[in-house]
Scaffold this motif. Structure first.
Motif, PDB file in Angstrom:
ATOM      1  N   TYR A 278      10.774  65.779  17.385  1.00  0.00           N
ATOM      2  CA  TYR A 278      10.429  64.365  17.301  1.00  0.00           C
ATOM      3  C   TYR A 278      11.666  63.505  17.074  1.00  0.00           C
ATOM      4  O   TYR A 278      12.675  63.941  16.533  1.00  0.00           O
ATOM      5  N   PHE A 279      11.549  62.266  17.530  1.00  0.00           N
ATOM      6  CA  PHE A 279      12.524  61.221  17.257  1.00  0.00           C
ATOM      7  C   PHE A 279      11.784  60.144  16.485  1.00  0.00           C
ATOM      8  O   PHE A 279      10.726  59.685  16.909  1.00  0.00           O
ATOM      9  N   SER A 280      12.336  59.750  15.335  1.00  0.00           N
ATOM     10  CA  SER A 280      11.664  58.760  14.498  1.00  0.00           C
ATOM     11  C   SER A 280      12.689  57.875  13.819  1.00  0.00           C
ATOM     12  O   SER A 280      13.643  58.367  13.228  1.00  0.00           O
ATOM     13  N   GLU A 281      12.508  56.593  13.907  1.00  0.00           N
ATOM     14  CA  GLU A 281      13.374  55.645  13.205  1.00  0.00           C
ATOM     15  C   GLU A 281      12.690  55.071  11.967  1.00  0.00           C
ATOM     16  O   GLU A 281      13.298  54.938  10.937  1.00  0.00           O
ATOM     17  N   SER A 282      11.417  54.732  12.073  1.00  0.00           N
ATOM     18  CA  SER A 282      10.723  54.096  10.947  1.00  0.00           C
ATOM     19  C   SER A 282      10.049  55.112  10.038  1.00  0.00           C
ATOM     20  O   SER A 282       9.658  54.775   8.926  1.00  0.00           O
ATOM     21  N   GLY A 283       9.881  56.340  10.505  1.00  0.00           N
ATOM     22  CA  GLY A 283       9.201  57.367   9.728  1.00  0.00           C
ATOM     23  C   GLY A 283       7.786  57.645  10.204  1.00  0.00           C
ATOM     24  O   GLY A 283       7.193  58.659   9.832  1.00  0.00           O
ATOM     25  N   ASN A 284       7.214  56.774  11.038  1.00  0.00           N
ATOM     26  CA  ASN A 284       5.844  56.985  11.527  1.00  0.00           C
ATOM     27  C   ASN A 284       5.731  58.232  12.400  1.00  0.00           C
ATOM     28  O   ASN A 284       4.805  59.023  12.257  1.00  0.00           O
ATOM     29  N   THR A 285       6.667  58.389  13.317  1.00  0.00           N
ATOM     30  CA  THR A 285       6.621  59.550  14.204  1.00  0.00           C
ATOM     31  C   THR A 285       6.899  60.828  13.417  1.00  0.00           C
ATOM     32  O   THR A 285       6.307  61.872  13.685  1.00  0.00           O
ATOM     33  N   LYS A 286       7.756  60.742  12.419  1.00  0.00           N
ATOM     34  CA  LYS A 286       8.036  61.897  11.570  1.00  0.00           C
ATOM     35  C   LYS A 286       6.764  62.363  10.867  1.00  0.00           C
ATOM     36  O   LYS A 286       6.471  63.565  10.835  1.00  0.00           O
TER      37      LYS A 286
ATOM     38  N   GLU B  55      14.030  67.654  14.262  1.00  0.00           N
ATOM     39  CA  GLU B  55      14.177  66.230  14.566  1.00  0.00           C
ATOM     40  C   GLU B  55      15.295  65.991  15.561  1.00  0.00           C
ATOM     41  O   GLU B  55      16.356  66.621  15.482  1.00  0.00           O
ATOM     42  N   LEU B  56      15.060  65.060  16.494  1.00  0.00           N
ATOM     43  CA  LEU B  56      16.102  64.588  17.407  1.00  0.00           C
ATOM     44  C   LEU B  56      16.804  63.407  16.759  1.00  0.00           C
ATOM     45  O   LEU B  56      16.139  62.457  16.335  1.00  0.00           O
ATOM     46  N   LYS B  57      18.103  63.469  16.710  1.00  0.00           N
ATOM     47  CA  LYS B  57      18.886  62.342  16.200  1.00  0.00           C
ATOM     48  C   LYS B  57      20.088  62.153  17.124  1.00  0.00           C
ATOM     49  O   LYS B  57      20.670  63.132  17.597  1.00  0.00           O
ATOM     50  N   PRO B  58      20.477  60.908  17.348  1.00  0.00           N
ATOM     51  CA  PRO B  58      21.686  60.685  18.147  1.00  0.00           C
ATOM     52  C   PRO B  58      22.930  60.925  17.296  1.00  0.00           C
ATOM     53  O   PRO B  58      22.896  60.766  16.067  1.00  0.00           O
ATOM     54  N   ILE B  59      24.020  61.319  17.939  1.00  0.00           N
ATOM     55  CA  ILE B  59      25.285  61.485  17.213  1.00  0.00           C
ATOM     56  C   ILE B  59      25.677  60.179  16.532  1.00  0.00           C
ATOM     57  O   ILE B  59      26.077  60.168  15.376  1.00  0.00           O
TER      58      ILE B  59
ATOM     59  N   ILE C  80      18.478  50.960  27.396  1.00  0.00           N
ATOM     60  CA  ILE C  80      17.511  50.912  28.503  1.00  0.00           C
ATOM     61  C   ILE C  80      18.108  50.161  29.695  1.00  0.00           C
ATOM     62  O   ILE C  80      18.070  50.644  30.826  1.00  0.00           O
ATOM     63  N   ASP C  81      18.672  48.983  29.429  1.00  0.00           N
ATOM     64  CA  ASP C  81      19.216  48.153  30.508  1.00  0.00           C
ATOM     65  C   ASP C  81      20.336  48.842  31.274  1.00  0.00           C
ATOM     66  O   ASP C  81      20.510  48.612  32.469  1.00  0.00           O
ATOM     67  N   ASN C  82      21.114  49.685  30.576  1.00  0.00           N
ATOM     68  CA  ASN C  82      22.282  50.317  31.188  1.00  0.00           C
ATOM     69  C   ASN C  82      22.119  51.817  31.408  1.00  0.00           C
ATOM     70  O   ASN C  82      23.102  52.509  31.683  1.00  0.00           O
ATOM     71  N   ASN C  83      20.874  52.301  31.273  1.00  0.00           N
ATOM     72  CA  ASN C  83      20.568  53.717  31.476  1.00  0.00           C
ATOM     73  C   ASN C  83      21.493  54.631  30.668  1.00  0.00           C
ATOM     74  O   ASN C  83      22.016  55.626  31.171  1.00  0.00           O
ATOM     75  N   ILE C  84      21.683  54.280  29.402  1.00  0.00           N
ATOM     76  CA  ILE C  84      22.533  55.056  28.493  1.00  0.00           C
ATOM     77  C   ILE C  84      21.667  56.111  27.809  1.00  0.00           C
ATOM     78  O   ILE C  84      20.656  55.784  27.187  1.00  0.00           O
ATOM     79  N   HIS C  85      22.070  57.357  27.917  1.00  0.00           N
ATOM     80  CA  HIS C  85      21.375  58.465  27.276  1.00  0.00           C
ATOM     81  C   HIS C  85      22.209  58.896  26.068  1.00  0.00           C
ATOM     82  O   HIS C  85      23.208  59.591  26.240  1.00  0.00           O
ATOM     83  N   PRO C  86      21.815  58.500  24.860  1.00  0.00           N
ATOM     84  CA  PRO C  86      22.641  58.810  23.685  1.00  0.00           C
ATOM     85  C   PRO C  86      22.738  60.317  23.446  1.00  0.00           C
ATOM     86  O   PRO C  86      21.764  61.054  23.631  1.00  0.00           O
ATOM     87  N   GLU C  87      23.923  60.748  23.045  1.00  0.00           N
ATOM     88  CA  GLU C  87      24.159  62.165  22.803  1.00  0.00           C
ATOM     89  C   GLU C  87      23.411  62.617  21.553  1.00  0.00           C
ATOM     90  O   GLU C  87      23.402  61.934  20.536  1.00  0.00           O
ATOM     91  N   ILE C  88      22.809  63.789  21.631  1.00  0.00           N
ATOM     92  CA  ILE C  88      22.032  64.354  20.520  1.00  0.00           C
ATOM     93  C   ILE C  88      22.979  65.049  19.547  1.00  0.00           C
ATOM     94  O   ILE C  88      23.940  65.696  19.953  1.00  0.00           O
ATOM     95  N   ASP C  89      22.675  64.930  18.240  1.00  0.00           N
ATOM     96  CA  ASP C  89      23.610  65.359  17.202  1.00  0.00           C
ATOM     97  C   ASP C  89      23.694  66.857  16.950  1.00  0.00           C
ATOM     98  O   ASP C  89      24.564  67.298  16.211  1.00  0.00           O
ATOM     99  N   LYS C  90      22.802  67.657  17.524  1.00  0.00           N
ATOM    100  CA  LYS C  90      22.899  69.096  17.288  1.00  0.00           C
ATOM    101  C   LYS C  90      22.370  69.858  18.488  1.00  0.00           C
ATOM    102  O   LYS C  90      21.640  69.325  19.314  1.00  0.00           O
ATOM    103  N   ASN C  91      22.752  71.119  18.536  1.00  0.00           N
ATOM    104  CA  ASN C  91      22.307  71.977  19.622  1.00  0.00           C
ATOM    105  C   ASN C  91      21.048  72.706  19.166  1.00  0.00           C
ATOM    106  O   ASN C  91      21.054  73.371  18.132  1.00  0.00           O
TER     107      ASN C  91
ATOM    108  N   ILE D 230      16.701  58.382  24.040  1.00  0.00           N
ATOM    109  CA  ILE D 230      17.044  59.713  23.520  1.00  0.00           C
ATOM    110  C   ILE D 230      16.094  60.776  24.083  1.00  0.00           C
ATOM    111  O   ILE D 230      16.437  61.952  24.135  1.00  0.00           O
ATOM    112  N   ILE D 231      14.937  60.369  24.551  1.00  0.00           N
ATOM    113  CA  ILE D 231      14.025  61.322  25.193  1.00  0.00           C
ATOM    114  C   ILE D 231      14.602  61.745  26.541  1.00  0.00           C
ATOM    115  O   ILE D 231      14.530  62.919  26.909  1.00  0.00           O
ATOM    116  N   ASP D 232      15.219  60.816  27.262  1.00  0.00           N
ATOM    117  CA  ASP D 232      15.951  61.190  28.485  1.00  0.00           C
ATOM    118  C   ASP D 232      17.047  62.191  28.134  1.00  0.00           C
ATOM    119  O   ASP D 232      17.242  63.184  28.842  1.00  0.00           O
ATOM    120  N   SER D 233      17.761  61.919  27.045  1.00  0.00           N
ATOM    121  CA  SER D 233      18.833  62.810  26.589  1.00  0.00           C
ATOM    122  C   SER D 233      18.303  64.209  26.306  1.00  0.00           C
ATOM    123  O   SER D 233      18.961  65.208  26.623  1.00  0.00           O
TER     124      SER D 233
END
Length: 149
Positions: free
Chosen positions: A7-15, A31-35, A53-64, A87-90
């Motif tokens: 999961y990816f969660s910023e506010s804690g709801n998805t967590k 958990e998925l987190k960006p670097i 989103i506007d620039n199709n940037i896929h943030p790098e994930i912080d762990k393997n 980050i889901i694209d990532s």
């Protein structure tokens, strides 16, 4: 079949939803987190996520992460801008998910799962995965209803 909740969660709801799904399905969880962490300031978070989103940037994930032991991946995310966060694209870019079953779930109070569904379908379409129908996971009741199917 062994499963994991990612999961990816910023506010804690998805967590919270992810933890409940892991408990109910006896799945592992991670958990998925960006670097580069997202800012805590809401306006800055909105600006950065919009820019991704506007620039199709896929943030790098912080762990393997290693998914070789899993057949099923529950994939959770909040709905941002009526779609999946970048980050889901990532996630799909970074990991070999071939022959896995992906069960997406989203937490959003302003829309249904179907709003982000086309984005997750597009991302998954070229990755040799089985994409199960997803669901909105705003409450334990919604989650239990989906899992009972």
């Amino acid at each position: 079949m062994k499963s994991i909740v990612i999961y990816f969660s910023e506010s804690g709801n998805t967590k919270k939803a992810a933890q409940f799904i892991a408990q109910e399905t006896h799945s592992d969880i991670d958990e998925l987190k960006p670097i580069k962490p997202y800012p805590d300031n809401y306006d800055q978070l909105v600006e950065r996520s919009g820019d991704e989103i506007d620039n199709n940037i896929h943030p790098e994930i912080d762990k393997n992460l290693n998914f070789s032991d899993y057949n099923v991946i529950y994939l959770g995310y909040p709905t941002w801008y009526h779609r999946t966060p970048m980050i889901i694209d990532s996630f799909f870019d970074t990991y070999d998910l071939s022959s896995k079953t992906i069960i997406p779930f989203t937490t959003t109070y302003s829309s249904e799962f179907d709003e982000s569904k086309p984005f997750i379908e597009k991302i998954a379409s070229t990755k040799n995965v089985t994409l199960s129908p997803g669901f909105r996971a705003n409450s334990n009741t919604e989650i239990k209803k989906y899992l009972a199917k």
